[in-house]
Design a protein around this motif. Structure first.
Motif, PDB file in Angstrom:
ATOM      1  N   LEU A   1       1.969  12.239  -9.688  1.00 50.51           N
ATOM      2  CA  LEU A   1       1.220  13.500  -9.690  1.00 50.51           C
ATOM      3  C   LEU A   1       2.157  14.690  -9.519  1.00 50.51           C
ATOM      4  N   ASP A   2       3.088  14.521  -8.612  1.00 51.89           N
ATOM      5  CA  ASP A   2       4.047  15.567  -8.301  1.00 51.89           C
ATOM      6  C   ASP A   2       4.878  15.968  -9.507  1.00 51.89           C
ATOM      7  N   THR A   3       5.276  14.971 -10.303  1.00 51.34           N
ATOM      8  CA  THR A   3       6.177  15.234 -11.434  1.00 51.34           C
ATOM      9  C   THR A   3       5.426  15.213 -12.768  1.00 51.34           C
ATOM     10  N   LYS A   4       4.085  15.039 -12.703  1.00 50.94           N
ATOM     11  CA  LYS A   4       3.240  15.016 -13.899  1.00 50.94           C
ATOM     12  C   LYS A   4       3.760  14.042 -14.965  1.00 50.94           C
ATOM     13  N   GLN A   5       4.008  12.807 -14.527  1.00 52.56           N
ATOM     14  CA  GLN A   5       4.453  11.778 -15.466  1.00 52.56           C
ATOM     15  C   GLN A   5       3.549  10.556 -15.329  1.00 52.56           C
ATOM     16  N   ASP A   6       3.379   9.812 -16.432  1.00 52.73           N
ATOM     17  CA  ASP A   6       2.639   8.551 -16.373  1.00 52.73           C
ATOM     18  C   ASP A   6       3.356   7.584 -15.430  1.00 52.73           C
ATOM     19  N   LEU A   7       2.552   6.659 -14.868  1.00 51.21           N
ATOM     20  CA  LEU A   7       3.139   5.625 -14.007  1.00 51.21           C
ATOM     21  C   LEU A   7       2.911   4.255 -14.635  1.00 51.21           C
ATOM     22  N   TRP A   8       3.992   3.503 -14.797  1.00 49.11           N
ATOM     23  CA  TRP A   8       3.906   2.125 -15.273  1.00 49.11           C
ATOM     24  C   TRP A   8       4.186   1.217 -14.085  1.00 49.11           C
ATOM     25  N   PHE A   9       3.446   0.109 -14.025  1.00 43.79           N
ATOM     26  CA  PHE A   9       3.753  -0.899 -13.015  1.00 43.79           C
ATOM     27  C   PHE A   9       3.612  -2.262 -13.657  1.00 43.79           C
ATOM     28  N   ALA A  10       4.513  -3.166 -13.320  1.00 47.63           N
ATOM     29  CA  ALA A  10       4.496  -4.476 -13.949  1.00 47.63           C
ATOM     30  C   ALA A  10       4.890  -5.554 -12.961  1.00 47.63           C
ATOM     31  N   THR A  11       4.219  -6.702 -13.042  1.00 45.02           N
ATOM     32  CA  THR A  11       4.633  -7.889 -12.285  1.00 45.02           C
ATOM     33  C   THR A  11       4.426  -9.098 -13.200  1.00 45.02           C
ATOM     34  N   LYS A  12       4.552 -10.290 -12.652  1.00 45.86           N
ATOM     35  CA  LYS A  12       4.340 -11.505 -13.445  1.00 45.86           C
ATOM     36  C   LYS A  12       3.077 -12.192 -12.931  1.00 45.86           C
ATOM     37  N   ASP A  13       1.961 -11.476 -12.942  1.00 41.64           N
ATOM     38  CA  ASP A  13       0.739 -12.001 -12.313  1.00 41.64           C
ATOM     39  C   ASP A  13       0.082 -13.154 -13.066  1.00 41.64           C
ATOM     40  N   THR A  14       0.468 -13.355 -14.330  1.00 43.95           N
ATOM     41  CA  THR A  14      -0.101 -14.494 -15.072  1.00 43.95           C
ATOM     42  C   THR A  14       0.443 -15.811 -14.524  1.00 43.95           C
ATOM     43  N   ILE A  15       1.667 -15.780 -14.029  1.00 44.48           N
ATOM     44  CA  ILE A  15       2.297 -16.985 -13.482  1.00 44.48           C
ATOM     45  C   ILE A  15       2.096 -17.030 -11.963  1.00 44.48           C
ATOM     46  N   SER A  16       2.338 -15.876 -11.307  1.00 47.37           N
ATOM     47  CA  SER A  16       2.196 -15.797  -9.861  1.00 47.37           C
ATOM     48  C   SER A  16       0.800 -15.262  -9.569  1.00 47.37           C
ATOM     49  N   LYS A  17      -0.181 -16.185  -9.583  1.00 53.55           N
ATOM     50  CA  LYS A  17      -1.594 -15.781  -9.595  1.00 53.55           C
ATOM     51  C   LYS A  17      -2.072 -15.223  -8.265  1.00 53.55           C
ATOM     52  N   LYS A  18      -1.365 -15.503  -7.172  1.00 54.90           N
ATOM     53  CA  LYS A  18      -1.751 -14.925  -5.887  1.00 54.90           C
ATOM     54  C   LYS A  18      -0.761 -13.854  -5.437  1.00 54.90           C
ATOM     55  N   TYR A  19       0.524 -14.200  -5.462  1.00 56.22           N
ATOM     56  CA  TYR A  19       1.547 -13.294  -4.920  1.00 56.22           C
ATOM     57  C   TYR A  19       1.630 -12.004  -5.747  1.00 56.22           C
ATOM     58  N   ASP A  20       1.999 -12.143  -7.005  1.00 55.72           N
ATOM     59  CA  ASP A  20       2.128 -10.945  -7.835  1.00 55.72           C
ATOM     60  C   ASP A  20       0.765 -10.309  -8.084  1.00 55.72           C
TER      61      ASP A  20
ATOM     62  N   HIS B   1       0.823  -1.215   0.000  1.00 53.78           N
ATOM     63  CA  HIS B   1       0.000   0.000   0.000  1.00 53.78           C
ATOM     64  C   HIS B   1       0.858   1.267   0.000  1.00 53.78           C
ATOM     65  N   SER B   2       1.837   1.295   0.928  1.00 54.47           N
ATOM     66  CA  SER B   2       2.745   2.446   1.033  1.00 54.47           C
ATOM     67  C   SER B   2       3.485   2.669  -0.282  1.00 54.47           C
ATOM     68  N   PHE B   3       3.955   1.571  -0.850  1.00 50.70           N
ATOM     69  CA  PHE B   3       4.683   1.619  -2.118  1.00 50.70           C
ATOM     70  C   PHE B   3       3.779   2.223  -3.203  1.00 50.70           C
ATOM     71  N   ALA B   4       2.544   1.724  -3.290  1.00 53.73           N
ATOM     72  CA  ALA B   4       1.608   2.220  -4.308  1.00 53.73           C
ATOM     73  C   ALA B   4       1.347   3.718  -4.126  1.00 53.73           C
ATOM     74  N   LYS B   5       1.081   4.113  -2.892  1.00 51.00           N
ATOM     75  CA  LYS B   5       0.775   5.530  -2.633  1.00 51.00           C
ATOM     76  C   LYS B   5       1.955   6.430  -2.976  1.00 51.00           C
ATOM     77  N   ALA B   6       3.157   5.987  -2.584  1.00 47.72           N
ATOM     78  CA  ALA B   6       4.353   6.784  -2.890  1.00 47.72           C
ATOM     79  C   ALA B   6       4.501   6.961  -4.399  1.00 47.72           C
ATOM     80  N   CYS B   7       4.222   5.897  -5.165  1.00 44.82           N
ATOM     81  CA  CYS B   7       4.345   5.969  -6.630  1.00 44.82           C
ATOM     82  C   CYS B   7       3.301   6.910  -7.222  1.00 44.82           C
ATOM     83  N   PHE B   8       2.047   6.783  -6.791  1.00 46.46           N
ATOM     84  CA  PHE B   8       0.991   7.651  -7.334  1.00 46.46           C
ATOM     85  C   PHE B   8       1.251   9.120  -6.975  1.00 46.46           C
ATOM     86  N   ASN B   9       1.670   9.366  -5.730  1.00 39.72           N
ATOM     87  CA  ASN B   9       1.979  10.750  -5.326  1.00 39.72           C
ATOM     88  C   ASN B   9       3.105  11.333  -6.169  1.00 39.72           C
ATOM     89  N   TYR B  10       4.131  10.514  -6.402  1.00 38.29           N
ATOM     90  CA  TYR B  10       5.289  11.005  -7.153  1.00 38.29           C
ATOM     91  C   TYR B  10       4.918  11.288  -8.605  1.00 38.29           C
TER      92      TYR B  10
END
Ligand code: NAP
Ligand code: MG
Length: 401
Positions: free
Chosen positions: A199-218, A188-197
């Motif tokens: 907005l602060d720098t007016k840049q798109d945010l990309w996020f990626a994991t391997k959720d197709t393989i790690s169906k619960k963890y990622d 949660h903290s990680f997500a909020k820090a990324c979204f705030n940053y």
């Protein structure tokens, strides 16, 4: 001309070795002549950390939480060799680790782009900022070597004593297993820090994991990011005209190589470790990389991404000339001053920060630079300067502007 006045002090964390030398030069040449600099000073140099049983690091972190903005010089993380060199009472912990834990932050690193130092990826026109989650996964793992045939299971015992089991593998012979974890709170903290940053720098945010393989963890990372975005940031992103974009990590890597840059790439801990080294070296140099620690509550700590440049310091101690690049440390100061200016509504401070950054880049673009850049520049008429003269040339450019 009257000096720029400040209202709230910056938390100033002094450091070690060559960067400590640069720190003083930057203040004397580039800041104090123009700003009535208000700082609350903490000496995180290793000697003083040792004298105070590292209390000074804790105090500096608390001051950062109180005032909201800090600027930090690079510091030595003690190892066995430093124990002897500095006659330490204890092998004190990494100051960055202590400060990160106190601020519960995410580290954002971005290359400083300058004409004449081209990234090896030729379509990268704008900086790519890497946001690295700094908790859990393989960095807090438990591993086991399996010697013979048998059954490996994941067992969770809740606080009421109930057990949940999942089969990992039925081993027919020797092998290995690994247990990793993360917490919803940290994600949660990680997500909020990324979204705030973003907005602060007016840049798109990309996020990626391997959720197709790690169906619960990622998938849990993906879900938490999406939930935080939908409930707290969607409107603000629309207003700012920026996007949140989720994709698979392998797709992200392929897209990054084809992109123009100008976005933030949020990475899980391991991905961030690997990808930040790739991105920074592809952009040219560690000395041309900014780094800021942002907490979910909106506290900022600015620093350079590199260390104390020990090899140069030993040359300096022998009286030899050094050509150490001060750009990342200058940008740590301008980042902190600009943020202080924004929070306190002091436009002159923000303008000063912008102008000093421009003067720094203009100096390099005119061919005046330190040795590390001279080695990789595409400019032809280059003057290699020593540590001090580079800072003095920046002052000249600044005065001309
Ligand atoms: P380093 O200080 O980053 O320097 C490694 C090498 O990179 C230098 O020898 C130099 O190469 C080049 N370099 C780095 N910064 C440069 C600059 N500003 N200008 C020109 N060249 C630069 O890493 P280290 O020598 O491995 O670590 C020294 C100390 O820093 C250690 O005690 C470590 O604990 C500490 N450290 C602190 C931080 C932090 O506070 N954030 C981060 C990392 C390391 P050449 O020698 O080839 O010129
Ligand atoms: Mg690494």
């Amino acid at each position: 001309m009257a000096k720029i006045q400040m209202t709230t002090p910056l938390v100033e964390m002094d450091g070690d070795e060559m960067t400590r030398i640069l720190w003083k030069m930057i203040k004397d040449e580039l800041l104090l002549p123009y700003i009535d600099l208000k700082t609350e000073y903490y000496d995180l140099g290793l000697e003083h950390r040792n004298e105070t049983d590292d209390q000074v690091t804790v105090d500096s972190a608390n001051a950062t939480l109180k005032y909201g903005v800090a600027v930090k010089c690079a510091t030595i993380t003690p190892n066995a060799a430093r124990m002897t060199e500095y006659n330490l009472k204890e092998m004190w912990k990494s100051p960055n680790g202590t400060i990160r834990a106190a601020l519960d932050g995410t580290v954002f690193r971005a290359p400083i782009i300058v004409k004449g130092i081209e990234p090896c990826v030729k379509n990268w026109e704008k900086p790519i900022t890497l946001a690295r989650h700094a908790y859990g996964d393989v960095y807090k793992n438990t591993e086991m070597k399996i010697e013979k045939a048998g059954k490996a299971e994941l067992v969770f015992t809740d606080e009421d004593g109930n057990e949940t089991r999942e089969l990992i593998h039925n081993f027919a012979g020797p092998g290995i297993i690994q247990g990793i974890h993360n917490t919803d709170k940290s994600i949660h903290s990680f997500a909020k820090a990324c979204f705030n940053y973003a907005l602060d720098t007016k840049q798109d945010l990309w996020f990626a994991t391997k959720d197709t393989i790690s169906k619960k963890y990622d998938h849990n990372f993906k879900d938490i990011f999406q939930e935080v975005f939908d409930t707290e940031y969607k409107e603000a992103f629309e207003k700012a005209g920026i996007e949140y974009f989720y994709t698979l990590i392998d797709d992200a890597v392929a897209r990054v190589m084809k992109a123009k840059g100008g976005f933030i790439w949020a990475c899980k801990n391991y991905d961030g470790d690997v990808m930040s080294d790739m991105v920074s070296s592809a952009f040219g140099s560690l000395a041309m990389m900014t780094s800021v620690l942002v907490s979910p509550s909106g506290v900022y700590e600015y620093e350079a991404a590199h260390g104390t440049v020990q090899r140069h310091y030993y040359k300096h101690l022998k009286g030899e000339e050094t050509s150490t690049n001060s750009v990342a440390t200058i940008f740590a100061w301008t980042g902190a001053l600009r943020k202080r200016g924004e929070l306190d509504g002091i436009k002159e401070l923000c303008d000063f920060a912008d102008k000093l950054e421009k003067a720094t880049l203009k100096t390099i673009e005119s061919g005046r630079m330190t040795k590390d850049l001279a080695l990789i520049t595409s400019l032809t008429d280059v003057t290699v300067l020593n540590s001090e003269n580079f800072i003095k040339e920046i002052r000249k450019t600044f005065e001309e502007m």
